[in-house]
Design a protein around this motif. Structure first.
Motif, PDB file in Angstrom:
ATOM      1  N   VAL A 128       0.840  -1.208   0.000  1.00  0.00           N
ATOM      2  CA  VAL A 128       0.000   0.000   0.000  1.00  0.00           C
ATOM      3  C   VAL A 128       0.871   1.252   0.000  1.00  0.00           C
ATOM      4  O   VAL A 128       0.616   2.214  -0.745  1.00  0.00           O
ATOM      5  N   GLY A 129       1.901   1.262   0.835  1.00  0.00           N
ATOM      6  CA  GLY A 129       2.783   2.421   0.887  1.00  0.00           C
ATOM      7  C   GLY A 129       3.531   2.628  -0.415  1.00  0.00           C
ATOM      8  O   GLY A 129       3.670   3.756  -0.887  1.00  0.00           O
ATOM      9  N   ALA A 130       4.018   1.542  -1.022  1.00  0.00           N
ATOM     10  CA  ALA A 130       4.767   1.640  -2.282  1.00  0.00           C
ATOM     11  C   ALA A 130       3.866   2.129  -3.413  1.00  0.00           C
ATOM     12  O   ALA A 130       4.284   2.980  -4.220  1.00  0.00           O
ATOM     13  N   VAL A 131       2.646   1.615  -3.490  1.00  0.00           N
ATOM     14  CA  VAL A 131       1.707   2.053  -4.527  1.00  0.00           C
ATOM     15  C   VAL A 131       1.401   3.535  -4.367  1.00  0.00           C
ATOM     16  O   VAL A 131       1.378   4.294  -5.346  1.00  0.00           O
ATOM     17  N   SER A 132       1.169   3.965  -3.123  1.00  0.00           N
ATOM     18  CA  SER A 132       0.891   5.381  -2.863  1.00  0.00           C
ATOM     19  C   SER A 132       2.072   6.251  -3.250  1.00  0.00           C
ATOM     20  O   SER A 132       1.909   7.338  -3.803  1.00  0.00           O
ATOM     21  N   LEU A 133       3.279   5.767  -2.982  1.00  0.00           N
ATOM     22  CA  LEU A 133       4.490   6.544  -3.266  1.00  0.00           C
ATOM     23  C   LEU A 133       4.785   6.606  -4.761  1.00  0.00           C
ATOM     24  O   LEU A 133       5.071   7.677  -5.303  1.00  0.00           O
ATOM     25  N   VAL A 134       4.696   5.466  -5.443  1.00  0.00           N
ATOM     26  CA  VAL A 134       5.081   5.402  -6.854  1.00  0.00           C
ATOM     27  C   VAL A 134       3.994   5.949  -7.773  1.00  0.00           C
ATOM     28  O   VAL A 134       4.274   6.694  -8.725  1.00  0.00           O
ATOM     29  N   MET A 135       2.739   5.605  -7.482  1.00  0.00           N
ATOM     30  CA  MET A 135       1.640   5.977  -8.372  1.00  0.00           C
ATOM     31  C   MET A 135       0.910   7.230  -7.919  1.00  0.00           C
ATOM     32  O   MET A 135      -0.017   7.691  -8.581  1.00  0.00           O
ATOM     33  N   ASP A 136       1.309   7.754  -6.767  1.00  0.00           N
ATOM     34  CA  ASP A 136       0.727   8.989  -6.248  1.00  0.00           C
ATOM     35  C   ASP A 136      -0.785   8.869  -6.035  1.00  0.00           C
ATOM     36  O   ASP A 136      -1.554   9.775  -6.349  1.00  0.00           O
ATOM     37  N   ILE A 137      -1.221   7.716  -5.519  1.00  0.00           N
ATOM     38  CA  ILE A 137      -2.627   7.521  -5.177  1.00  0.00           C
ATOM     39  C   ILE A 137      -2.703   6.974  -3.758  1.00  0.00           C
ATOM     40  O   ILE A 137      -1.733   6.444  -3.229  1.00  0.00           O
ATOM     41  N   GLY A 138      -3.830   7.092  -3.147  1.00  0.00           N
ATOM     42  CA  GLY A 138      -4.012   6.583  -1.782  1.00  0.00           C
ATOM     43  C   GLY A 138      -3.784   7.683  -0.770  1.00  0.00           C
ATOM     44  O   GLY A 138      -4.656   8.525  -0.547  1.00  0.00           O
ATOM     45  N   PHE A 139      -2.595   7.712  -0.191  1.00  0.00           N
ATOM     46  CA  PHE A 139      -2.288   8.727   0.808  1.00  0.00           C
ATOM     47  C   PHE A 139      -1.969  10.051   0.121  1.00  0.00           C
ATOM     48  O   PHE A 139      -1.428  10.088  -0.981  1.00  0.00           O
ATOM     49  N   GLY A 140      -2.298  11.142   0.820  1.00  0.00           N
ATOM     50  CA  GLY A 140      -2.248  12.465   0.206  1.00  0.00           C
ATOM     51  C   GLY A 140      -0.887  13.096   0.107  1.00  0.00           C
ATOM     52  O   GLY A 140      -0.780  14.264  -0.280  1.00  0.00           O
ATOM     53  N   SER A 141       0.166  12.363   0.442  1.00  0.00           N
ATOM     54  CA  SER A 141       1.520  12.905   0.308  1.00  0.00           C
ATOM     55  C   SER A 141       2.499  11.748   0.180  1.00  0.00           C
ATOM     56  O   SER A 141       2.281  10.657   0.724  1.00  0.00           O
ATOM     57  N   ASN A 142       3.606  11.993  -0.527  1.00  0.00           N
ATOM     58  CA  ASN A 142       4.589  10.941  -0.748  1.00  0.00           C
ATOM     59  C   ASN A 142       5.304  10.525   0.535  1.00  0.00           C
ATOM     60  O   ASN A 142       5.626   9.348   0.729  1.00  0.00           O
ATOM     61  N   TRP A 143       5.570  11.498   1.416  1.00  0.00           N
ATOM     62  CA  TRP A 143       6.272  11.157   2.655  1.00  0.00           C
ATOM     63  C   TRP A 143       5.454  10.190   3.503  1.00  0.00           C
ATOM     64  O   TRP A 143       6.014   9.301   4.153  1.00  0.00           O
ATOM     65  N   LEU A 144       4.123  10.333   3.457  1.00  0.00           N
ATOM     66  CA  LEU A 144       3.273   9.438   4.246  1.00  0.00           C
ATOM     67  C   LEU A 144       3.229   8.046   3.626  1.00  0.00           C
ATOM     68  O   LEU A 144       3.233   7.035   4.340  1.00  0.00           O
ATOM     69  N   GLY A 145       3.211   7.984   2.288  1.00  0.00           N
ATOM     70  CA  GLY A 145       3.263   6.685   1.626  1.00  0.00           C
ATOM     71  C   GLY A 145       4.544   5.942   1.963  1.00  0.00           C
ATOM     72  O   GLY A 145       4.532   4.740   2.236  1.00  0.00           O
ATOM     73  N   LEU A 146       5.678   6.670   1.964  1.00  0.00           N
ATOM     74  CA  LEU A 146       6.960   6.057   2.325  1.00  0.00           C
ATOM     75  C   LEU A 146       6.958   5.625   3.780  1.00  0.00           C
ATOM     76  O   LEU A 146       7.496   4.564   4.124  1.00  0.00           O
ATOM     77  N   LYS A 147       6.337   6.424   4.623  1.00  0.00           N
ATOM     78  CA  LYS A 147       6.281   6.088   6.049  1.00  0.00           C
ATOM     79  C   LYS A 147       5.490   4.804   6.273  1.00  0.00           C
ATOM     80  O   LYS A 147       5.903   3.940   7.071  1.00  0.00           O
TER      81      LYS A 147
END
Length: 221
Positions: free
Chosen positions: A131-150
């Protein structure tokens, strides 16, 4: 104190009580492995280590729903409303199970709880990483990249925790042989090998924890 500040405070307290007792676990493990100590004394350090370890394990479980609640208050989480409540219920149930592993002294029930707890971690860890990787790479899910990485790194922490758990089995093997054979070089090698290998994982765990703290504070991207 408004709701956001309260949740942020809870998040910080969990982080403190997560890392602080972890140092206690690290120190007591060294005494468990001291060949100069009698087996009774080493068993007492083992008991102390397991009880101390209950605190960071509990904080790790609570960290995710508290973190999601904090992200929701910032408008950054896709998990809101009823879904957030369901996450809280699931993780509180997991917390109760985690305590049951320690409090239940019966070998059958204790083993069953431990197996379930491990299986939950094997589900949670890859789910968070994905979930974090998808949010970080595809910019969907969590509203910021730092949170996706976290979120992704938090999943890595769960993996590292499972890795560290595998060394507890080595400690059990060491104590069984220690009771049957006494302190021999072969038996003590079980403890020293476990300690040397687990140190590397512990340092990686602490480093990842510091990276999580930095991401939450600096929000770099």
């Amino acid at each position: 104190m408004d709701f956001h500040t309260f949740v942020l405070y809870a998040h910080l307290v969990l982080f403190v009580y997560w890392l602080g007792p972890d140092w206690g676990v690290y120190v007591t493990t060294h005494y468990i492995c001291k060949a100069q100590l009698p087996i009774e004394e080493r068993r007492r350090f083992l008991t102390a280590m397991l009880w101390i370890d209950l605190v960071p394990r509990s904080c790790l479980i609570l960290m995710f729903p508290v973190g999601l609640t904090l992200a929701d208050s910032l408008g950054l989480s896709p998990i809101t409303g009823t879904w957030l409540w369901l996450v809280w219920i699931a993780f509180l149930a997991w917390l109760v199970l985690s305590w049951a592993v320690y409090l239940n002294k019966g070998p059958s029930a204790g083993s069953t709880f431990r197996i379930i707890d491990n299986r939950i971690r094997w589900v949670v860890a890859p789910a968070l990483v994905i979930v974090g990787a998808v949010s970080l790479v595809m910019d969907i899910g969590f509203g910021s990249n730092w949170l996706g990485l976290k979120v992704m790194l938090f999943g890595v922490l769960v993996y590292l925790g499972l890795w560290l758990r595998s060394y507890v089995a080595d400690i059990g093997t060491g104590f069984r042989r220690l009771a049957a054979e006494g302190s021999t070089p072969e038996v003590e090698a079980i403890f020293t090998t476990m300690l040397g290998q687990s140190k590397k994982v512990v340092y990686l765990f602490w480093g990842t924890s510091l990276a999580l703290a930095y991401l939450g504070l600096a929000k770099p991207f």
